[in-house]
Write a protein that holds these residues in place. Structure first.
Motif, PDB file in Angstrom:
ATOM      1  N   UNK A   1     -57.908  20.866  43.613  1.00 21.14           N
ATOM      2  CA  UNK A   1     -57.469  20.161  42.444  1.00 21.14           C
ATOM      3  C   UNK A   1     -55.871  19.957  42.602  1.00 21.14           C
ATOM      4  N   UNK A   2     -55.362  18.731  42.340  1.00 22.63           N
ATOM      5  CA  UNK A   2     -54.135  18.329  42.190  1.00 22.63           C
ATOM      6  C   UNK A   2     -53.435  18.224  40.964  1.00 22.63           C
ATOM      7  N   UNK A   3     -52.159  18.516  41.034  1.00 26.04           N
ATOM      8  CA  UNK A   3     -51.183  18.261  39.622  1.00 26.04           C
ATOM      9  C   UNK A   3     -50.111  17.461  40.203  1.00 26.04           C
ATOM     10  N   UNK A   4     -49.966  16.516  39.303  1.00 25.03           N
ATOM     11  CA  UNK A   4     -48.561  15.821  39.465  1.00 25.03           C
ATOM     12  C   UNK A   4     -47.617  15.665  38.472  1.00 25.03           C
ATOM     13  N   UNK A   5     -46.491  16.203  38.559  1.00 20.44           N
ATOM     14  CA  UNK A   5     -45.524  16.333  37.417  1.00 20.44           C
ATOM     15  C   UNK A   5     -44.742  15.065  37.120  1.00 20.44           C
ATOM     16  N   UNK A   6     -44.699  14.705  36.129  1.00 19.41           N
ATOM     17  CA  UNK A   6     -43.881  13.582  35.698  1.00 19.41           C
ATOM     18  C   UNK A   6     -43.258  13.563  34.172  1.00 19.41           C
ATOM     19  N   UNK A   7     -42.681  12.488  33.911  1.00 17.97           N
ATOM     20  CA  UNK A   7     -42.084  12.474  32.389  1.00 17.97           C
ATOM     21  C   UNK A   7     -43.093  11.717  31.332  1.00 17.97           C
ATOM     22  N   UNK A   8     -44.298  11.866  31.914  1.00 15.18           N
ATOM     23  CA  UNK A   8     -45.430  10.842  30.941  1.00 15.18           C
ATOM     24  C   UNK A   8     -45.551   9.501  31.999  1.00 15.18           C
ATOM     25  N   UNK A   9     -44.793   9.397  32.852  1.00 10.73           N
ATOM     26  CA  UNK A   9     -45.093   8.124  33.516  1.00 10.73           C
ATOM     27  C   UNK A   9     -44.589   8.368  34.918  1.00 10.73           C
ATOM     28  N   UNK A  10     -44.841   7.437  35.771  1.00 11.99           N
ATOM     29  CA  UNK A  10     -43.910   7.444  37.316  1.00 11.99           C
ATOM     30  C   UNK A  10     -43.247   6.055  37.189  1.00 11.99           C
ATOM     31  N   UNK A  11     -42.287   6.008  37.868  1.00  9.32           N
ATOM     32  CA  UNK A  11     -41.402   4.948  37.898  1.00  9.32           C
ATOM     33  C   UNK A  11     -41.439   4.032  39.233  1.00  9.32           C
ATOM     34  N   UNK A  12     -41.687   2.968  39.319  1.00  5.78           N
ATOM     35  CA  UNK A  12     -41.879   2.166  40.510  1.00  5.78           C
ATOM     36  C   UNK A  12     -40.524   1.787  40.945  1.00  5.78           C
ATOM     37  N   UNK A  13     -40.155   1.417  42.296  1.00  2.00           N
ATOM     38  CA  UNK A  13     -39.049   0.988  42.920  1.00  2.00           C
ATOM     39  C   UNK A  13     -39.513  -0.201  43.247  1.00  2.00           C
ATOM     40  N   UNK A  14     -38.833  -1.472  43.105  1.00  2.00           N
ATOM     41  CA  UNK A  14     -39.395  -2.742  43.888  1.00  2.00           C
ATOM     42  C   UNK A  14     -38.580  -2.746  45.195  1.00  2.00           C
ATOM     43  N   UNK A  15     -39.558  -3.038  46.082  1.00  2.00           N
ATOM     44  CA  UNK A  15     -39.068  -3.298  47.408  1.00  2.00           C
ATOM     45  C   UNK A  15     -39.240  -4.544  48.186  1.00  2.00           C
ATOM     46  N   UNK A  16     -38.642  -4.678  49.182  1.00  2.00           N
ATOM     47  CA  UNK A  16     -38.931  -5.979  50.088  1.00  2.00           C
ATOM     48  C   UNK A  16     -40.250  -5.702  50.926  1.00  2.00           C
ATOM     49  N   UNK A  17     -41.250  -6.325  50.798  1.00  2.00           N
ATOM     50  CA  UNK A  17     -42.624  -5.949  51.243  1.00  2.00           C
ATOM     51  C   UNK A  17     -42.627  -5.999  52.979  1.00  2.00           C
ATOM     52  N   UNK A  18     -41.470  -6.601  53.460  1.00  2.00           N
ATOM     53  CA  UNK A  18     -41.444  -6.629  54.997  1.00  2.00           C
ATOM     54  C   UNK A  18     -40.709  -5.417  55.457  1.00  2.00           C
TER      55      UNK A  18
END
Length: 223
Positions: free
Chosen positions: A126-143
């Motif tokens: 089983x896996x547990x993921x700690x969050x503040x209610x969501x995870x926040x994405x970073x926008x990145x250059x895909x290259x």
């Protein structure tokens, strides 16, 4: 006092007429006897609100310290705080955990998208993921993988654990912001095909859990 009285009227109007434009500002409802704030007044605005920042700057000049999204206003102003630099966590081990978006991620430049990240647990435990209610994405250059933007604003910080049973797939709320972190791009990440990455805290508490990055996932930003 006069500057604050004038600014307060403007802020109340902005708050009522354009919900979401103000990300931070001095308290408008002061208790009786409480001393009003003094300039410079710190005002945070949404990434798309550079024109409003221009109006405030023209009207109040040095009486306001303006931030649009993640960057200071006017353009070219020196950041008032230096961003913290920490080593990037390792990527997820795809033999244990895989992720994908719950459908295409499409958002207007300068705005925020609430989406979902599908997490599949291949680890056999089983896996547990700690969050503040969501995870926040970073926008990145895909290259290159360079971080160019993300969410700007306040988030609450409750501890919310998402559990993914062995062999199961579960959705986790994903917050995607498009404020630019790079002055060369302006205040918003412009329209185009970009990438996003999120960091997952794999354990019951952020203090003593390992962190791993997702692979780069596709993001479409529209004008």
């Amino acid at each position: 006092m006069a500057a604050w009285d004038e600014l307060k009227v403007v802020l109340v109007r902005l708050r009522e007429e354009q919900p979401g434009v103000l990300l931070g500002y001095p308290t408008l409802e002061l208790d009786p006897g409480r001393v009003p704030p003094v300039p410079p007044f710190g005002i945070g605005l949404a990434p798309w609100a550079a024109a409003i920042a221009g109006e405030l700057h023209r009207q109040f000049a040095d009486d306001v310290e303006l931030t649009v999204g993640a960057l200071p206003y006017p353009p070219g102003a020196q950041p008032r705080t230096r961003p913290a630099t920490t080593p990037l966590p390792d990527l997820l081990d795809s033999r244990e955990i895989t992720v994908e978006l719950d459908g295409p991620a499409v958002v207007r430049s300068g705005h925020t998208l609430r989406h979902s990240l599908l997490v599949r647990n291949l680890s056999g435990r089983d896996l547990q993921i700690a969050t503040n209610g969501q995870v926040t994405a970073a926008v990145v250059d895909p290259q290159t993988g360079e971080v160019v933007g993300g969410f700007a604003g306040w988030q609450t910080a409750p501890l919310v654990i998402f559990r993914v049973a062995a062999g199961a797939t579960e959705p986790i709320p994903l917050l995607i912001g498009t404020a630019s972190y790079t002055p060369q791009l302006g205040y918003v990440v412009p329209a185009g095909e970009w990438g996003i990455q999120a960091t997952l805290t794999l354990g019951p508490h952020p203090r003593d859990s390992r962190c791993r990055r997702t692979p780069i996932l596709p993001l479409t930003i529209t004008a």
